[in-house]
Write a protein that holds these residues in place. Sequence first.
Motif, PDB file in Angstrom:
ATOM      1  N   LYS A   1     108.992 -18.019  -4.926  1.00 41.22           N
ATOM      2  CA  LYS A   1     110.634 -17.956  -4.447  1.00 41.22           C
ATOM      3  C   LYS A   1     110.989 -16.369  -4.688  1.00 41.22           C
ATOM      4  CE  LYS A   1     111.264 -22.549  -5.976  1.00 41.22           C
ATOM      5  NZ  LYS A   1     109.937 -23.150  -6.242  1.00 41.22           N
ATOM      6  N   VAL A   2     110.346 -15.536  -4.321  1.00 40.21           N
ATOM      7  CA  VAL A   2     110.852 -14.043  -4.387  1.00 40.21           C
ATOM      8  C   VAL A   2     110.688 -13.578  -2.927  1.00 40.21           C
ATOM      9  CG1 VAL A   2     109.847 -13.518  -6.648  1.00 40.21           C
ATOM     10  CG2 VAL A   2     108.346 -13.140  -4.704  1.00 40.21           C
ATOM     11  N   SER A   3     111.224 -12.460  -2.484  1.00 39.50           N
ATOM     12  CA  SER A   3     110.969 -11.763  -1.195  1.00 39.50           C
ATOM     13  C   SER A   3     109.754 -11.141  -1.156  1.00 39.50           C
ATOM     14  CB  SER A   3     112.075 -10.664  -0.974  1.00 39.50           C
ATOM     15  OG  SER A   3     112.002  -9.914   0.082  1.00 39.50           O
ATOM     16  N   ALA A   4     109.082 -11.084  -0.010  1.00 43.12           N
ATOM     17  CA  ALA A   4     107.817 -10.531   0.210  1.00 43.12           C
ATOM     18  C   ALA A   4     107.649  -9.177  -0.270  1.00 43.12           C
ATOM     19  CB  ALA A   4     107.501 -10.577   1.873  1.00 43.12           C
ATOM     20  N   SER A   5     108.985  -8.467   0.313  1.00 44.57           N
ATOM     21  CA  SER A   5     109.307  -6.965  -0.277  1.00 44.57           C
ATOM     22  C   SER A   5     109.054  -6.529  -1.673  1.00 44.57           C
ATOM     23  CB  SER A   5     110.614  -6.666   0.125  1.00 44.57           C
ATOM     24  OG  SER A   5     111.826  -7.282  -0.570  1.00 44.57           O
ATOM     25  N   VAL A   6     109.350  -7.792  -2.606  1.00 44.31           N
ATOM     26  CA  VAL A   6     109.120  -7.547  -3.730  1.00 44.31           C
ATOM     27  C   VAL A   6     107.617  -7.619  -4.395  1.00 44.31           C
ATOM     28  CG1 VAL A   6     109.211  -8.814  -6.027  1.00 44.31           C
ATOM     29  CG2 VAL A   6     111.194  -8.682  -4.678  1.00 44.31           C
ATOM     30  N   LEU A   7     106.756  -8.163  -3.459  1.00 40.77           N
ATOM     31  CA  LEU A   7     105.196  -7.979  -3.541  1.00 40.77           C
ATOM     32  C   LEU A   7     104.775  -7.012  -3.182  1.00 40.77           C
ATOM     33  CD1 LEU A   7     104.376 -11.977  -2.907  1.00 40.77           C
ATOM     34  CD2 LEU A   7     105.067 -10.545  -5.076  1.00 40.77           C
ATOM     35  N   VAL A   8     105.382  -6.111  -1.996  1.00 37.42           N
ATOM     36  CA  VAL A   8     104.717  -4.937  -1.485  1.00 37.42           C
ATOM     37  C   VAL A   8     105.447  -3.639  -2.197  1.00 37.42           C
ATOM     38  CG1 VAL A   8     103.868  -6.004   0.671  1.00 37.42           C
ATOM     39  CG2 VAL A   8     106.007  -4.964   0.632  1.00 37.42           C
ATOM     40  N   GLU A   9     106.378  -3.901  -2.998  1.00 36.63           N
ATOM     41  CA  GLU A   9     106.942  -2.987  -3.597  1.00 36.63           C
ATOM     42  C   GLU A   9     106.046  -1.867  -4.567  1.00 36.63           C
ATOM     43  OE1 GLU A   9     110.054  -2.510  -7.424  1.00 36.63           O
ATOM     44  OE2 GLU A   9     110.640  -3.735  -5.659  1.00 36.63           O
ATOM     45  N   GLY A  10     106.507  -0.518  -4.034  1.00 34.14           N
ATOM     46  CA  GLY A  10     105.443   0.517  -4.683  1.00 34.14           C
ATOM     47  C   GLY A  10     104.368   0.886  -3.859  1.00 34.14           C
ATOM     48  N   ILE A  11     103.982   0.098  -2.886  1.00 31.88           N
ATOM     49  CA  ILE A  11     103.017   0.585  -1.789  1.00 31.88           C
ATOM     50  C   ILE A  11     103.401   1.666  -0.977  1.00 31.88           C
ATOM     51  CG2 ILE A  11     101.469  -0.002  -0.040  1.00 31.88           C
ATOM     52  CD1 ILE A  11     101.515  -2.837  -1.070  1.00 31.88           C
ATOM     53  N   PRO A  12     102.861   3.032  -1.123  1.00 35.17           N
ATOM     54  CA  PRO A  12     103.245   4.246  -0.161  1.00 35.17           C
ATOM     55  C   PRO A  12     103.255   3.810   1.205  1.00 35.17           C
ATOM     56  CG  PRO A  12     101.620   4.705  -2.036  1.00 35.17           C
ATOM     57  CD  PRO A  12     101.685   3.239  -1.818  1.00 35.17           C
ATOM     58  N   GLU A  13     104.243   4.234   1.841  1.00 34.26           N
ATOM     59  CA  GLU A  13     104.276   4.063   3.419  1.00 34.26           C
ATOM     60  C   GLU A  13     103.124   4.779   4.149  1.00 34.26           C
ATOM     61  OE1 GLU A  13     108.027   4.762   5.148  1.00 34.26           O
ATOM     62  OE2 GLU A  13     109.161   3.752   3.552  1.00 34.26           O
ATOM     63  N   ASP A  14     102.610   5.809   3.665  1.00 34.64           N
ATOM     64  CA  ASP A  14     101.452   6.856   4.283  1.00 34.64           C
ATOM     65  C   ASP A  14     100.313   6.522   3.719  1.00 34.64           C
ATOM     66  OD1 ASP A  14     102.106   7.836   1.568  1.00 34.64           O
ATOM     67  OD2 ASP A  14     102.021   9.773   2.291  1.00 34.64           O
ATOM     68  N   ILE A  15      99.943   5.450   3.185  1.00 40.60           N
ATOM     69  CA  ILE A  15      98.857   5.107   2.409  1.00 40.60           C
ATOM     70  C   ILE A  15      97.635   5.009   3.166  1.00 40.60           C
ATOM     71  CG2 ILE A  15      98.734   2.537   2.156  1.00 40.60           C
ATOM     72  CD1 ILE A  15      97.826   2.714  -0.721  1.00 40.60           C
ATOM     73  N   ALA A  16      96.558   5.585   3.189  1.00 33.95           N
ATOM     74  CA  ALA A  16      95.519   5.714   4.097  1.00 33.95           C
ATOM     75  C   ALA A  16      94.412   5.059   3.397  1.00 33.95           C
ATOM     76  CB  ALA A  16      95.394   7.032   4.552  1.00 33.95           C
ATOM     77  N   GLU A  17      93.814   3.867   3.884  1.00 33.48           N
ATOM     78  CA  GLU A  17      92.797   3.415   3.417  1.00 33.48           C
ATOM     79  C   GLU A  17      91.516   3.266   4.372  1.00 33.48           C
ATOM     80  OE1 GLU A  17      92.300   2.544  -0.138  1.00 33.48           O
ATOM     81  OE2 GLU A  17      94.160   3.397  -0.235  1.00 33.48           O
TER      82      GLU A  17
END
Length: 75
Positions: A59-75
């Motif tokens: 019962k949360v927004s998906a954005s809460v779960l991806v919070e803190g993931i850098p936009e430029d993350i390269a894996e």
Amino acid sequence: MDAQTIFGNNVRQARVASGMSQEELAFQAGLARSYMSDVERGRRNPTVKIVGQIAAALKVSASVLVEGIPEDIAE
């Protein structure tokens, strides 16, 4: 820290805050408990659909779960 680990930590924090067990979250999200365990440990790379299922169960927004993931993350 990689994206899967950050996502897993966010899921765990939201789950604990909700008072839900890992087994209950898995059931509510329509996933196997072992899969949920792997997600929380950063060992799975869930699809957008799975992220939505987990967010809905918590019962949360998906954005809460991806919070803190850098936009430029390269894996």
